[in-house]
Design an enzyme around this catalytic site. Structure first.
Site, PDB file in Angstrom:
ATOM      1  N   ASP A 133      39.433  44.526  31.915  1.00 32.56           N
ATOM      2  CA  ASP A 133      39.818  43.192  32.356  1.00 32.56           C
ATOM      3  C   ASP A 133      38.673  42.417  33.011  1.00 32.56           C
ATOM      4  O   ASP A 133      38.803  41.235  33.280  1.00 32.56           O
ATOM      5  CB  ASP A 133      41.043  43.236  33.282  1.00 32.56           C
ATOM      6  CG  ASP A 133      40.860  44.130  34.498  1.00 32.56           C
ATOM      7  OD1 ASP A 133      39.725  44.601  34.735  1.00 32.56           O
ATOM      8  OD2 ASP A 133      41.852  44.369  35.216  1.00 32.56           O
ATOM      9  N   ARG A 134      37.539  43.075  33.250  1.00 27.47           N
ATOM     10  CA  ARG A 134      36.388  42.388  33.847  1.00 27.47           C
ATOM     11  C   ARG A 134      35.153  42.610  32.982  1.00 27.47           C
ATOM     12  O   ARG A 134      35.080  43.564  32.222  1.00 27.47           O
ATOM     13  CB  ARG A 134      36.142  42.869  35.275  1.00 27.47           C
ATOM     14  CG  ARG A 134      37.310  42.545  36.210  1.00 27.47           C
ATOM     15  CD  ARG A 134      36.988  42.803  37.667  1.00 27.47           C
ATOM     16  NE  ARG A 134      36.549  44.165  37.895  1.00 27.47           N
ATOM     17  CZ  ARG A 134      35.325  44.506  38.303  1.00 27.47           C
ATOM     18  NH1 ARG A 134      34.403  43.593  38.513  1.00 27.47           N
ATOM     19  NH2 ARG A 134      35.018  45.777  38.496  1.00 27.47           N
TER      20      ARG A 134
ATOM     21  N   SER B 131      40.393  51.982  37.423  1.00 25.25           N
ATOM     22  CA  SER B 131      39.811  50.647  37.387  1.00 25.25           C
ATOM     23  C   SER B 131      38.298  50.753  37.319  1.00 25.25           C
ATOM     24  O   SER B 131      37.760  51.436  36.458  1.00 25.25           O
ATOM     25  CB  SER B 131      40.291  49.828  38.581  1.00 25.25           C
ATOM     26  OG  SER B 131      39.846  48.486  38.471  1.00 25.25           O
ATOM     27  N   HIS B 132      37.598  50.107  38.249  1.00 29.94           N
ATOM     28  CA  HIS B 132      36.133  50.119  38.213  1.00 29.94           C
ATOM     29  C   HIS B 132      35.549  51.130  39.186  1.00 29.94           C
ATOM     30  O   HIS B 132      34.346  51.147  39.406  1.00 29.94           O
ATOM     31  CB  HIS B 132      35.595  48.729  38.552  1.00 29.94           C
ATOM     32  CG  HIS B 132      36.047  48.230  39.898  1.00 29.94           C
ATOM     33  ND1 HIS B 132      37.277  47.624  40.078  1.00 29.94           N
ATOM     34  CD2 HIS B 132      35.478  48.276  41.108  1.00 29.94           C
ATOM     35  CE1 HIS B 132      37.410  47.296  41.356  1.00 29.94           C
ATOM     36  NE2 HIS B 132      36.338  47.680  42.000  1.00 29.94           N
TER      37      HIS B 132
ATOM     38  N   ASP C 185      38.937  49.447  32.566  1.00 33.85           N
ATOM     39  CA  ASP C 185      40.196  49.097  31.904  1.00 33.85           C
ATOM     40  C   ASP C 185      40.146  47.755  31.190  1.00 33.85           C
ATOM     41  O   ASP C 185      41.163  47.255  30.727  1.00 33.85           O
ATOM     42  CB  ASP C 185      41.382  49.163  32.870  1.00 33.85           C
ATOM     43  CG  ASP C 185      41.157  48.399  34.161  1.00 33.85           C
ATOM     44  OD1 ASP C 185      40.128  47.705  34.276  1.00 33.85           O
ATOM     45  OD2 ASP C 185      42.006  48.496  35.061  1.00 33.85           O
TER      46      ASP C 185
ATOM     47  N   LYS D 193      43.646  39.074  33.558  1.00 33.92           N
ATOM     48  CA  LYS D 193      42.261  38.763  33.234  1.00 33.92           C
ATOM     49  C   LYS D 193      41.863  39.580  32.009  1.00 33.92           C
ATOM     50  O   LYS D 193      42.395  40.654  31.772  1.00 33.92           O
ATOM     51  CB  LYS D 193      41.348  39.044  34.418  1.00 33.92           C
ATOM     52  CG  LYS D 193      41.570  40.355  35.155  1.00 33.92           C
ATOM     53  CD  LYS D 193      40.722  40.388  36.423  1.00 33.92           C
ATOM     54  CE  LYS D 193      40.981  41.629  37.258  1.00 33.92           C
ATOM     55  NZ  LYS D 193      42.229  41.566  38.007  1.00 33.92           N
TER      56      LYS D 193
ATOM     57  N   SER E 108      34.709  38.176  40.877  1.00 30.41           N
ATOM     58  CA  SER E 108      34.450  39.565  40.515  1.00 30.41           C
ATOM     59  C   SER E 108      34.428  39.767  39.001  1.00 30.41           C
ATOM     60  O   SER E 108      34.606  40.875  38.520  1.00 30.41           O
ATOM     61  CB  SER E 108      35.509  40.477  41.152  1.00 30.41           C
ATOM     62  OG  SER E 108      36.811  40.084  40.757  1.00 30.41           O
TER      63      SER E 108
ATOM     64  N   ASP F 127      34.369  46.682  32.538  1.00 35.47           N
ATOM     65  CA  ASP F 127      34.815  47.727  33.460  1.00 35.47           C
ATOM     66  C   ASP F 127      35.717  48.700  32.712  1.00 35.47           C
ATOM     67  O   ASP F 127      35.938  48.572  31.515  1.00 35.47           O
ATOM     68  CB  ASP F 127      35.505  47.138  34.693  1.00 35.47           C
ATOM     69  CG  ASP F 127      36.888  46.585  34.405  1.00 35.47           C
ATOM     70  OD1 ASP F 127      37.195  46.292  33.233  1.00 35.47           O
ATOM     71  OD2 ASP F 127      37.680  46.441  35.355  1.00 35.47           O
TER      72      ASP F 127
ATOM     73  N   GLU G  24      38.031  34.751  38.799  1.00 38.08           N
ATOM     74  CA  GLU G  24      37.639  35.284  40.106  1.00 38.08           C
ATOM     75  C   GLU G  24      36.149  35.597  40.097  1.00 38.08           C
ATOM     76  O   GLU G  24      35.563  35.860  39.047  1.00 38.08           O
ATOM     77  CB  GLU G  24      38.405  36.566  40.415  1.00 38.08           C
ATOM     78  CG  GLU G  24      39.907  36.397  40.448  1.00 38.08           C
ATOM     79  CD  GLU G  24      40.632  37.713  40.661  1.00 38.08           C
ATOM     80  OE1 GLU G  24      41.675  37.697  41.331  1.00 38.08           O
ATOM     81  OE2 GLU G  24      40.160  38.746  40.150  1.00 38.08           O
TER      82      GLU G  24
END
Length: 512
Positions: free
Chosen positions: A242-243, A67-68, A240, A339, A328, A238, A326
């Site tokens: 999604d952000r 992830s991040h 993967d 997301k 984040s 990030d 969210e």
């Protein structure tokens, strides 16, 4: 070619050299699953996994990701399971997986199994199980997801923004995660942005030694480039995908809560929403209430959920929610059940194309119409879990005591009167599931908020987050620094939590 006969699982491997875990997962599923669909070179963004699951009606998906968090040996590594709707596993599914894991007594591996992750197409194997043969399908990491985006956005309008006579120069940072192929294929090849618009697009196992977290603390290369004034729009993703983070010219920062509210107020710029309509909005409890102001004007409901995208999935499946987000920097819509960072960036580019304004002008116009929600999040990372637990336990006892109700705090010239407090509890309007103890809230009479929430960052450390929010309607007061405006609230938070005294810290690890 993607029709499903045998039960199928979509698998994504994000920047992993050692495939031992992948083989273990493979053999766990071979008794029930007859086909795996994997992104080329083992790379798929999280939104792309959700897209493929929904497209081929797979039984679910496995995402192996840091992830991040910092990746590589000694860094973070996790396994995310997506269910058949393409969304994160609900609590009941995760609990069921956990209970089954406690009953496992053995597992088998296939040490000679070799899968060419670089070669598109089907590969078949005889694993001596009920599926003859066992099929692995390697798919283009970008194409299926790109086709979905083409049906959502006006690509011609975005292309004209990036290549036309009044083109805007953009800077996109993939942060050495999986987004590199998506940025180059979609923003550069498809939409015409120059190749040098994209940086850090080579996926690396350790993300170049920097946490791929799209915020002002870690996306420093992007921030410095934007401060120069050459670029009118900047974004970071990030690991993967999604952000995301949005920056305007000269490094103008758009916080995640404002980004969500601005997207909501401008959905008419997106063909998808013109066709599908807007049924409702969702936001996580710690996210600022900026979205609520937009929803009130648009006359649509807002659902306040715990942190975690799985709660939005239920709302979207029931037709209650069209857009959610969210604090984040996770934002998405009912086009998927995850997301989607690139989707959010394309929304912003669509808004820029339609309104013909800069990022900063769009944000300031939004504040003038709806008011500004000054907002900050303070992360205290890598805390000793027992210390973090006892801080939260004692804080809950303090703020839920009757004597705390209607208490006043005087900080400088500011006086804050407590209106109500609680430990946030969510009742799912779809299935009635109750989720308790999702964060501590202090809401003041002027609608200011303080929120405390603990988030496990690994099995040995914890993160404690403090959120501060204050609303300002007067446009003449919209040009202040958020931390200066919020400093009285921050002082109250530090006083009642005693986090510095109890952890030995002098300040937060990250401020966003």
């Amino acid at each position: 070619s993607l029709s499903v006969k045998a039960p199928c699982v979509c698998v994504c491997i994000l920047i992993i050299k050692n495939l031992v875990l992948f083989r273990v997962l493979w053999l766990v599923f071979t008794t029930q699953i007859g086909r795996l669909v994997i992104g080329q070179n083992g790379i798929l963004s999280t939104p792309a996994v959700s897209c493929i699951i929904r497209k081929i009606k797979a039984a679910g998906g496995i995402i192996l990701t840091a992830s991040h968090s910092p990746g590589g040996p000694g860094g973070e590594f996790g396994v995310k399971f997506e269910v058949a709707n393409g969304g994160p596993a609900p609590d009941m599914v995760s609990e069921k997986i956990y209970q089954i894991s406690k009953t496992l007594e053995e597992y088998a591996i296939c040490p000679d199994l070799r899968v060419d992750l670089s070669r598109l197409g089907r590969q078949e194997f005889d694993l001596e199980n009920k599926f003859k043969p066992f099929r692995v399908e390697i798919v283009d990491s970008v194409e299926i997801y790109l086709n979905l985006l083409r049906s959502i956005f006006d690509f011609n309008a975005i292309r004209n923004l990036l290549t036309g006579p009044n083109q805007i120069k953009i800077r996109i940072d993939a942060m050495n995660g999986v987004m590199g192929p998506y940025v180059r294929r979609i923003l550069c090849d498809e939409l015409g942005a120059p190749a040098n618009s994209a940086i850090n697009c080579i996926p690396l196992e350790d993300f170049g030694g920097q946490p791929p977290d799209p915020n002002l603390t870690y996306a420093t290369a992007l921030l410095e480039a934007m401060k120069g004034g050459e670029y009118g729009f900047g974004a970071a993703f990030d690991a993967d995908g999604d952000r995301y983070m949005i920056l305007g010219q000269n490094g103008f920062f758009v916080n995640a809560s404002d980004s969500l509210a601005i997207i909501a107020a401008n959905l008419s710029c997106i063909p998808y929403f013109c066709q599908m309509g807007v049924r409702g909005f969702g936001r996580s409890m710690p996210t600022s209430t900026a979205l609520d102001k937009v929803a009130k004007v648009m006359k649509v409901p807002v659902y306040e959920t715990p942190a975690g995208w799985r709660y939005f999935s239920n709302l979207m499946d029931s037709g209650r929610c069209s857009l959610c987000g969210e604090e984040s920097f996770g934002t998405g819509s009912d086009h998927l059940r995850e997301k989607d960072g690139l989707w959010a960036v394309l929304v912003w580019l669509s808004i820029l194309a339609a309104r013909k304004q800069s990022v900063e002008e769009i944000v300031r116009d939004h504040w003038a119409k709806f008011g500004r929600h000054y907002y900050c999040r303070f992360d205290y990372e890598a805390l000793e879990p027992r210390t973090a637990y006892f801080i939260m336990r004692d804080l809950e006892a303090l703020i839920t005591d009757k004597s705390f109700s209607h208490q006043q705090f005087a900080v400088g010239n500011s006086i804050y009167s407590v209106e109500r407090t609680d430990s946030f509890e969510y009742i799912d309007p779809v299935d009635g599931t109750v989720t308790k103890r999702q964060g501590l809230r202090i809401i003041f009479s002027d609608a200011s908020r303080l929120i405390f929430r603990m988030s496990a960052s690994s099995h040995v450390r914890a993160t404690l987050r403090i959120y501060a929010e204050s609303y300002e309607k007067d446009p003449s007061q919209h040009n202040k620094e958020p931390q200066a405006v919020l400093s009285p609230l921050i002082a109250i938070a530090l006083k009642i939590s005693q986090i510095h005294e109890r952890t030995g810290r002098k300040g937060p690890t990250v401020i966003t």
